[in-house]
Design an enzyme around this catalytic site. Structure first.
Site, PDB file in Angstrom:
ATOM      1  N   LYS A 155      11.881   2.976   5.816  1.00 36.33           N
ATOM      2  CA  LYS A 155      11.806   4.404   5.490  1.00 36.33           C
ATOM      3  C   LYS A 155      13.143   4.889   4.923  1.00 36.33           C
ATOM      4  O   LYS A 155      13.193   5.780   4.083  1.00 36.33           O
ATOM      5  CB  LYS A 155      11.391   5.179   6.731  1.00 36.33           C
ATOM      6  CG  LYS A 155      10.065   4.613   7.299  1.00 36.33           C
ATOM      7  CD  LYS A 155       9.109   5.615   7.705  1.00 36.33           C
ATOM      8  CE  LYS A 155       7.675   5.162   7.917  1.00 36.33           C
ATOM      9  NZ  LYS A 155       7.362   3.860   8.466  1.00 36.33           N
ATOM     10  N   ARG A 197       0.852  -1.190   0.000  1.00 40.60           N
ATOM     11  CA  ARG A 197       0.000   0.000   0.000  1.00 40.60           C
ATOM     12  C   ARG A 197       0.884   1.236   0.000  1.00 40.60           C
ATOM     13  O   ARG A 197       1.763   1.381   0.849  1.00 40.60           O
ATOM     14  CB  ARG A 197      -0.925   0.034   1.227  1.00 40.60           C
ATOM     15  CG  ARG A 197      -2.120   0.989   1.038  1.00 40.60           C
ATOM     16  CD  ARG A 197      -2.970   1.130   2.287  1.00 40.60           C
ATOM     17  NE  ARG A 197      -2.244   1.857   3.312  1.00 40.60           N
ATOM     18  CZ  ARG A 197      -2.349   1.629   4.619  1.00 40.60           C
ATOM     19  NH1 ARG A 197      -3.142   0.698   5.088  1.00 40.60           N
ATOM     20  NH2 ARG A 197      -1.636   2.339   5.472  1.00 40.60           N
ATOM     21  N   LYS A 223      11.589  10.445  11.198  1.00 40.53           N
ATOM     22  CA  LYS A 223      11.033   9.081  11.256  1.00 40.53           C
ATOM     23  C   LYS A 223      12.108   8.026  11.524  1.00 40.53           C
ATOM     24  O   LYS A 223      13.119   7.985  10.840  1.00 40.53           O
ATOM     25  CB  LYS A 223      10.374   8.722   9.924  1.00 40.53           C
ATOM     26  CG  LYS A 223       9.231   9.631   9.520  1.00 40.53           C
ATOM     27  CD  LYS A 223       8.511   9.062   8.298  1.00 40.53           C
ATOM     28  CE  LYS A 223       7.451  10.023   7.804  1.00 40.53           C
ATOM     29  NZ  LYS A 223       6.701   9.445   6.671  1.00 40.53           N
ATOM     30  N   ASN A 268       4.174   0.813   2.124  1.00 45.18           N
ATOM     31  CA  ASN A 268       4.093  -0.325   3.047  1.00 45.18           C
ATOM     32  C   ASN A 268       4.274  -1.637   2.308  1.00 45.18           C
ATOM     33  O   ASN A 268       3.542  -1.921   1.354  1.00 45.18           O
ATOM     34  CB  ASN A 268       2.718  -0.339   3.727  1.00 45.18           C
ATOM     35  CG  ASN A 268       2.463   0.935   4.514  1.00 45.18           C
ATOM     36  OD1 ASN A 268       3.002   1.124   5.601  1.00 45.18           O
ATOM     37  ND2 ASN A 268       1.657   1.832   3.969  1.00 45.18           N
ATOM     38  N   GLU A 295       4.505   7.217   2.689  1.00 43.74           N
ATOM     39  CA  GLU A 295       5.356   6.036   2.865  1.00 43.74           C
ATOM     40  C   GLU A 295       4.840   4.924   1.971  1.00 43.74           C
ATOM     41  O   GLU A 295       3.723   4.990   1.443  1.00 43.74           O
ATOM     42  CB  GLU A 295       5.373   5.565   4.332  1.00 43.74           C
ATOM     43  CG  GLU A 295       4.022   5.060   4.790  1.00 43.74           C
ATOM     44  CD  GLU A 295       4.090   4.085   5.975  1.00 43.74           C
ATOM     45  OE1 GLU A 295       5.164   3.523   6.258  1.00 43.74           O
ATOM     46  OE2 GLU A 295       3.042   3.881   6.597  1.00 43.74           O
ATOM     47  N   GLU A 311       7.160   0.728  11.754  1.00 42.46           N
ATOM     48  CA  GLU A 311       5.862   0.714  11.097  1.00 42.46           C
ATOM     49  C   GLU A 311       4.767   0.688  12.158  1.00 42.46           C
ATOM     50  O   GLU A 311       5.006   0.294  13.288  1.00 42.46           O
ATOM     51  CB  GLU A 311       5.716  -0.557  10.241  1.00 42.46           C
ATOM     52  CG  GLU A 311       6.772  -0.728   9.183  1.00 42.46           C
ATOM     53  CD  GLU A 311       6.741   0.381   8.148  1.00 42.46           C
ATOM     54  OE1 GLU A 311       5.645   0.878   7.850  1.00 42.46           O
ATOM     55  OE2 GLU A 311       7.811   0.756   7.668  1.00 42.46           O
ATOM     56  N   GLY A 312       3.565   1.066  11.737  1.00 47.45           N
ATOM     57  CA  GLY A 312       2.414   0.825  12.598  1.00 47.45           C
ATOM     58  C   GLY A 312       1.903   2.044  13.344  1.00 47.45           C
ATOM     59  O   GLY A 312       0.934   1.949  14.086  1.00 47.45           O
ATOM     60  N   SER A 359      -3.008  -2.757   6.029  1.00 43.98           N
ATOM     61  CA  SER A 359      -4.330  -3.116   6.547  1.00 43.98           C
ATOM     62  C   SER A 359      -5.433  -2.215   6.003  1.00 43.98           C
ATOM     63  O   SER A 359      -5.193  -1.318   5.203  1.00 43.98           O
ATOM     64  CB  SER A 359      -4.303  -3.079   8.074  1.00 43.98           C
ATOM     65  OG  SER A 359      -3.898  -1.815   8.500  1.00 43.98           O
ATOM     66  N   ARG A 400      -7.981   7.406   4.654  1.00 44.71           N
ATOM     67  CA  ARG A 400      -8.037   7.536   6.111  1.00 44.71           C
ATOM     68  C   ARG A 400      -8.060   9.024   6.439  1.00 44.71           C
ATOM     69  O   ARG A 400      -7.342   9.799   5.818  1.00 44.71           O
ATOM     70  CB  ARG A 400      -6.809   6.896   6.768  1.00 44.71           C
ATOM     71  CG  ARG A 400      -6.883   5.392   6.856  1.00 44.71           C
ATOM     72  CD  ARG A 400      -5.595   4.840   7.413  1.00 44.71           C
ATOM     73  NE  ARG A 400      -4.475   5.204   6.570  1.00 44.71           N
ATOM     74  CZ  ARG A 400      -3.203   5.081   6.916  1.00 44.71           C
ATOM     75  NH1 ARG A 400      -2.880   4.626   8.100  1.00 44.71           N
ATOM     76  NH2 ARG A 400      -2.241   5.427   6.079  1.00 44.71           N
TER      77      ARG A 400
HETATM   78  P1  ADP Z   1       3.959   4.499   9.954  1.00 45.80           P
HETATM   79  O1  ADP Z   1       4.805   3.448   9.336  1.00 45.80           O
HETATM   80  O2  ADP Z   1       4.078   4.563  11.417  1.00 45.80           O
HETATM   81  O3  ADP Z   1       2.536   4.428   9.455  1.00 45.80           O
HETATM   82  P2  ADP Z   1       4.131   6.977   8.422  1.00 45.80           P
HETATM   83  O4  ADP Z   1       5.302   7.386   7.638  1.00 45.80           O
HETATM   84  O5  ADP Z   1       2.947   6.522   7.634  1.00 45.80           O
HETATM   85  O6  ADP Z   1       4.600   5.863   9.459  1.00 45.80           O
HETATM   86  O7  ADP Z   1       3.702   8.156   9.371  1.00 45.80           O
HETATM   87  C1  ADP Z   1       2.591   8.074  10.242  1.00 45.80           C
HETATM   88  C2  ADP Z   1       1.637   9.238  10.011  1.00 45.80           C
HETATM   89  O8  ADP Z   1       2.307  10.482  10.181  1.00 45.80           O
HETATM   90  C3  ADP Z   1       1.056   9.302   8.605  1.00 45.80           C
HETATM   91  O9  ADP Z   1      -0.083   8.491   8.493  1.00 45.80           O
HETATM   92  C4  ADP Z   1       0.746  10.784   8.455  1.00 45.80           C
HETATM   93  O10 ADP Z   1      -0.490  11.093   9.066  1.00 45.80           O
HETATM   94  C5  ADP Z   1       1.848  11.439   9.256  1.00 45.80           C
HETATM   95  N1  ADP Z   1       2.950  11.801   8.343  1.00 45.80           N
HETATM   96  C6  ADP Z   1       4.029  11.044   8.056  1.00 45.80           C
HETATM   97  N2  ADP Z   1       4.834  11.667   7.170  1.00 45.80           N
HETATM   98  C7  ADP Z   1       4.252  12.850   6.882  1.00 45.80           C
HETATM   99  C8  ADP Z   1       4.605  13.959   6.039  1.00 45.80           C
HETATM  100  N3  ADP Z   1       5.721  13.966   5.330  1.00 45.80           N
HETATM  101  N4  ADP Z   1       3.759  15.011   6.000  1.00 45.80           N
HETATM  102  C9  ADP Z   1       2.627  15.022   6.737  1.00 45.80           C
HETATM  103  N5  ADP Z   1       2.253  14.022   7.552  1.00 45.80           N
HETATM  104  C10 ADP Z   1       3.050  12.942   7.642  1.00 45.80           C
HETATM  105 MG    MG Z   2       1.744   4.881   7.660  1.00 41.37          MG
END
Ligand code: ADP
Ligand code: MG
Length: 513
Positions: free
Chosen positions: A336, A134, A394, A159, A157, A398-399, A164, A488
């Site tokens: 990442k 995803r 970051k 996945n 990101e 994940e998660g 899910s 979402r």
């Molecule tokens: P995870 O693997 O924990 O899901 P993500 O990279 O998806 O990590 O980050 C978690 C959440 O943080 C995302 O769903 C988003 O809401 C927010 N986020 C992450 N990166 C960004 C970004 N570059 N700009 C804005 N929001 C972000």
């Molecule tokens: Mg995420």
């Protein structure tokens, strides 16, 4: 000046309209399995005998307007992303440098990579790999002052494990479409059923698993074959997984069993010689099932590996002849750090020969910087410490719930040894257009500014080289499909968007031109 990209939204409701909408939404959701088990903090497990209680998933009251062109772009680029990550996973020589560096600063990556290397040393017995991926995006305003300029999608990101909400994305788009059809939204609003496409993620992800199941072939010694889903015990988002099992059985005649990593050593064995993964269901004594496909909905974070049993389990699964969704190296390709390396000029272009394809993929990238000792890393360290307000930091996790935002970044970095900074990446915050909606969670309403995140699913089955050729580049793509989407939506004040983690909700796209 606040510039509105979308028409005034959501529509105003009279108390009678709101009560009709809430009733229709709640009843439809509960009767169609748009459900989760309630959080322990809301209804303690001990009150819910045999897990008897369920509630609807956190959902938005209204579908969220989403530019049609951006939705189309995300879907159109998915097969390219599937191929990119399959090629990355298949190219171990390329991955090695990053994995060795990351292993020095991140224990979880180190351990996973060791599982991969150990199995590689012994030799893999299954050349096929399945990815149910995803790719997540947030709309990015390229001209915030001009509402006529449409935003673009920027990737949050990618996945490669346990992606899910596929089944719930199908159910929530059906819900919003249904609500539009029965007139639960004001008739003069922009909400029209024909602009709420139903996401086929449930059907497409199950199809992906079924294609891998078939490609595995028949079991040895007359054994019947099945899919093994690796789960977290007590996962509240279980119905999202159950729907996939039902779809697999009803549409594809494929049986699925569920097991935690902890139980793998007790309930599975590898057949001598072939390393076929044999599962003995405890509720069917004296039965041996050969597992064609191991589908991980757990195992993505350190919390799933309480001790050596779980690491032994992961190694056994990886050694087995079953097709892994994903293999350890595919999981690692979703780090990442890899996303950041791919964003360096010329890297994606090295994996995807067709220039129009690589430039479409690159067009979705936001700025991501390393925090290592390279010149780019040194420059990014300065940004992170001195101008953190437009960045998110970051780790390789994940998660949800792991990132550090804006003003918290300098203090956080100073609290850990500088030698570990290279285990993080620094990413520009994506700034979406203003939008409002209402989220309903456990019966309570929260209205206000929201941020949506579009996820596009992909299903890809590929063949790696065998023997000495393993890891030297992918050999053949057997199937590659876009597999539906998810929206979402979270409150604007919340940095994280995880639905299961308690921050967000599932939503459907209302396409606007
Ligand atoms: P995870 O693997 O924990 O899901 P993500 O990279 O998806 O990590 O980050 C978690 C959440 O943080 C995302 O769903 C988003 O809401 C927010 N986020 C992450 N990166 C960004 C970004 N570059 N700009 C804005 N929001 C972000
Ligand atoms: Mg995420």
């Amino acid at each position: 000046m606040v510039v509105e990209m979308f028409p005034p939204y959501p529509p105003e409701l009279s108390p009678t309209q709101l009560s009709y909408l809430l009733q229709a939404l709640t009843d439809y959701s509960l009767s169609h399995g748009l459900t989760v088990r309630p959080a322990e903090s809301f209804i303690p497990d001990k009150l819910s005998s045999n897990g008897a209680f369920a509630t609807h998933a956190p959902i938005t009251l209204f579908p969220s307007p989403f530019p049609r062109s951006c939705w189309e772009e995300g879907r159109a680029v998915q097969k390219d992303f599937n191929e990119l990550y399959a090629r990355v996973a298949g190219n171990e020589e390329w991955l090695e440098k990053t994995m060795v560096e990351l292993s020095k600063v991140d224990d979880f990556t180190e351990r996973l990579y060791k599982v991969h290397l150990d199995v590689k040393a012994e030799g893999f017995v299954q050349p096929l790999s399945l990815g149910l991926f995803r790719s997540d995006y947030i709309l990015h305003n390229i001209a915030p002052e001009d509402p006529k300029v449409l935003p673009v999608i920027h990737q949050v990101e990618f996945n490669t494990i346990a992606s899910s909400f596929g089944a719930l994305s199908t159910r929530v788009s059906e819900l919003h479409r249904h609500l539009a059809r029965v007139g639960a939204y004001p008739p003069d609003s922009i909400i029209k059923a024909e602009n709420i496409p139903v996401s086929p993620a449930l059907q497409e992800l199950a199809k992906g698993l079924a294609v891998a199941y078939k490609a595995y072939g028949s079991g040895g010694d007359g054994r019947s074959t099945a899919v093994l889903m690796i789960i977290q015990p007590g996962d509240k988002n279980i119905f999202d997984q159950r729907w996939l099992e039902y779809e697999l059985l009803e549409k594809h005649s494929v049986q699925t069993y569920r097991i935690s990593l902890t139980d793998v050593p007790k309930l599975t064995d590898l057949a001598p010689g072939t390393r076929a993964l044999i599962y003995s269901p405890p509720h069917v004594p004296n039965t041996q099932i050969e597992i064609s496909t191991v589908y991980f909905r757990a195992g993505y974070g350190p919390g799933d590996y309480a001790g050596e049993d779980e690491w032994t389990a992961r190694t056994t699964l990886e050694r087995s002849k079953a097709i892994k969704c994903p293999s350890v190296i595919t999981q690692l390709a979703g780090a990442k750090k890899i996303q950041q390396v791919l964003a360096i000029d010329g890297v994606v272009e090295g994996f995807l020969a067709d220039k129009s394809v690589s430039s479409r993929v690159r067009g979705t990238f936001a700025a991501i910087h390393p925090l290592d000792e390279s010149p780019a890393g040194v420059a990014a360290r300065k940004l992170a410490l001195e101008k953190p307000d437009t960045y998110v930091l970051k780790p390789q996790r994940e998660g949800g719930g792991n990132n550090i935002y804006r003003g918290d970044i300098p203090g956080f970095l100073k609290s850990i040894p500088e030698s570990r900074w290279s285990g993080y990446i620094l990413m520009e915050l994506i700034e979406p257009p203003a939008l409002e909606n209402t989220i309903i969670r456990n019966g309570g309403l929260m209205s206000g500014g929201v941020i949506g995140e579009l996820g596009v699913y992909g299903a890809i089955l590929w063949k790696d080289g065998e023997g000495e050729e393993r890891g030297k580049g992918l050999k053949e793509i057997v199937m590659n499909e876009e597999a539906g989407w998810l929206l979402r939506t979270k409150g604007k004040q919340s940095d994280e968007g995880g639905v299961a983690a308690g921050f967000g909700s599932v939503d459907a796209v209302l396409l606007v031109d």
